[in-house]
Motif scaffolding. Structure first.
Motif, PDB file in Angstrom:
ATOM      1  N   SER A 127     -10.355  59.859  16.109  1.00 57.53           N
ATOM      2  CA  SER A 127     -10.000  58.994  14.988  1.00 57.53           C
ATOM      3  C   SER A 127      -8.969  57.938  15.376  1.00 57.53           C
ATOM      4  CB  SER A 127      -9.467  59.830  13.821  1.00 57.53           C
ATOM      5  OG  SER A 127      -8.294  60.529  14.185  1.00 57.53           O
ATOM      6  N   LEU A 168      -4.251  56.864   8.492  1.00 60.27           N
ATOM      7  CA  LEU A 168      -5.245  57.322   7.519  1.00 60.27           C
ATOM      8  C   LEU A 168      -6.621  57.521   8.155  1.00 60.27           C
ATOM      9  CD1 LEU A 168      -4.251  55.012   4.515  1.00 60.27           C
ATOM     10  CD2 LEU A 168      -3.459  57.334   5.029  1.00 60.27           C
ATOM     11  N   GLU A 170      -8.035  59.912   9.858  1.00 61.21           N
ATOM     12  CA  GLU A 170      -8.722  61.185   9.609  1.00 61.21           C
ATOM     13  C   GLU A 170      -9.219  61.261   8.177  1.00 61.21           C
ATOM     14  OE1 GLU A 170      -6.367  64.490  10.802  1.00 61.21           O
ATOM     15  OE2 GLU A 170      -6.086  63.753  12.847  1.00 61.21           O
ATOM     16  N   GLN A 171      -8.382  60.810   7.225  1.00 64.84           N
ATOM     17  CA  GLN A 171      -8.783  60.837   5.817  1.00 64.84           C
ATOM     18  C   GLN A 171      -9.954  59.881   5.557  1.00 64.84           C
ATOM     19  OE1 GLN A 171      -5.566  60.693   6.823  1.00 64.84           O
ATOM     20  NE2 GLN A 171      -5.090  62.802   6.251  1.00 64.84           N
ATOM     21  N   TYR A 213      -8.293  53.218   0.992  1.00 58.59           N
ATOM     22  CA  TYR A 213      -6.958  53.539   1.481  1.00 58.59           C
ATOM     23  C   TYR A 213      -6.121  54.216   0.397  1.00 58.59           C
ATOM     24  CZ  TYR A 213      -7.388  51.215   6.008  1.00 58.59           C
ATOM     25  OH  TYR A 213      -7.745  50.885   7.285  1.00 58.59           O
ATOM     26  N   ASN A 215      -7.250  56.241  -1.910  1.00 60.90           N
ATOM     27  CA  ASN A 215      -7.703  57.640  -1.928  1.00 60.90           C
ATOM     28  C   ASN A 215      -7.199  58.400  -0.703  1.00 60.90           C
ATOM     29  OD1 ASN A 215      -9.101  57.240  -4.319  1.00 60.90           O
ATOM     30  ND2 ASN A 215     -11.020  56.726  -3.289  1.00 60.90           N
ATOM     31  N   ALA A 216      -7.207  57.726   0.447  1.00 60.24           N
ATOM     32  CA  ALA A 216      -6.741  58.375   1.672  1.00 60.24           C
ATOM     33  C   ALA A 216      -5.257  58.694   1.600  1.00 60.24           C
ATOM     34  CB  ALA A 216      -7.031  57.481   2.875  1.00 60.24           C
ATOM     35  N   LEU A 219      -4.878  61.812  -0.436  1.00 52.34           N
ATOM     36  CA  LEU A 219      -5.207  62.993   0.374  1.00 52.34           C
ATOM     37  C   LEU A 219      -4.104  63.334   1.351  1.00 52.34           C
ATOM     38  CD1 LEU A 219      -8.987  62.303   1.206  1.00 52.34           C
ATOM     39  CD2 LEU A 219      -8.066  64.087  -0.305  1.00 52.34           C
ATOM     40  N   LEU A 220      -3.498  62.311   1.931  1.00 48.61           N
ATOM     41  CA  LEU A 220      -2.404  62.525   2.864  1.00 48.61           C
ATOM     42  C   LEU A 220      -1.219  63.177   2.169  1.00 48.61           C
ATOM     43  CD1 LEU A 220      -1.588  61.926   5.855  1.00 48.61           C
ATOM     44  CD2 LEU A 220      -0.518  59.829   5.012  1.00 48.61           C
ATOM     45  N   ARG A 223      -1.894  66.869   1.533  1.00 50.59           N
ATOM     46  CA  ARG A 223      -1.778  67.704   2.733  1.00 50.59           C
ATOM     47  C   ARG A 223      -0.334  67.924   3.143  1.00 50.59           C
ATOM     48  NH1 ARG A 223      -6.540  65.892   6.995  1.00 50.59           N
ATOM     49  NH2 ARG A 223      -8.312  66.374   5.630  1.00 50.59           N
TER      50      ARG A 223
END
Length: 225
Positions: A127, A168, A170-171, A213, A215-216, A219-220, A223
């Motif tokens: 990635s 970002l 990986e997301q 981005y 949304n990513a 997600l970040l 996590r």
């Protein structure tokens, strides 16, 4: 006329370059608090060049300095993300138009080189390498546009865009195959000198960055939270 001698980097510039590289390599997280004292100790310098380096990176948008709170790696909110996308769309479309007119062969070659790296990175599920090649792909329009002022203007956002791609990556993995197909379509439009199709494809491609981005980043946060 004699060439001007190359000025050696100052200590602050060296520290700034190392910090920027650490951000792009994901060694420093988005929004991470930075300690001048720890950075100075790790780089074996005094706090003065560290403070100067942080100010330099603040001008590039990579560092946020808050009074009485300290320095942090940038992390865009929704409005900042929108501003970055809006700015990038206008500048990259202009650069793409000029680059296609002025250096179409060199531009197409640079785009295909970046695509080859992206394909290899996709196959190896790397990635970080994919994100780096993605940056290389889009900066090709800027590099080949033939206007140094556009290059300077792009520099205002370039560091933040590269950092977002890196952090970002990986997301954004679910979008990788789609974006790679779009990169191929964009390169074909350049090869065909189809300015109208190029503008349409590039505009749609860049504008999709905002929701993807956003949304990513969510997600970040989930996590790391």
């Amino acid at each position: 006329m004699k060439n001007s001698p190359i000025r050696p980097q100052s200590l602050a510039e060296i520290v700034a370059d190392r910090l920027k590289a650490a951000i792009l390599r994901r060694e420093l997280a988005l929004g991470e608090a930075l300690s001048e004292e720890k950075i100075a100790a790790a780089m074996e310098v005094s706090r003065t060049p560290v403070r100067e380096a942080l100010t330099m990176l603040q001008l590039q948008g990579l560092i946020t300095i808050l009074p009485r709170r300290g320095s942090f790696v940038f992390k865009p909110d929704q409005q900042t993300l929108h501003s970055l996308v809006e700015y990038r769309v206008q500048l990259e479309l202009l650069a793409a138009d000029w680059a296609t007119q002025r250096a179409p062969e060199a531009l197409h070659s640079a785009l295909m080189q970046a695509i080859a790296i992206m394909e290899k990175a996709r196959d190896e599920d790397d990635s970080f390498a994919y994100a780096t090649a993605d940056t290389q792909f889009h900066e090709a329009f800027i590099v080949h546009c033939g206007n140094p002022l556009v290059i300077q203007a792009y520099g205002i956002a370039a560091g933040r865009l590269a950092a977002l791609r890196s952090h970002l990556a990986e997301q954004l993995g679910l979008h990788r195959q789609k974006t790679l197909q779009e990169h191929h379509q964009i390169a074909r439009a350049v090869e065909a000198r189809d300015a109208e199709q190029l503008r349409l494809l590039l505009k749609q491609h860049i504008e999709a960055m905002e929701p993807n981005y956003a949304n990513a980043l969510t997600l970040l946060d989930m996590r790391s939270g």
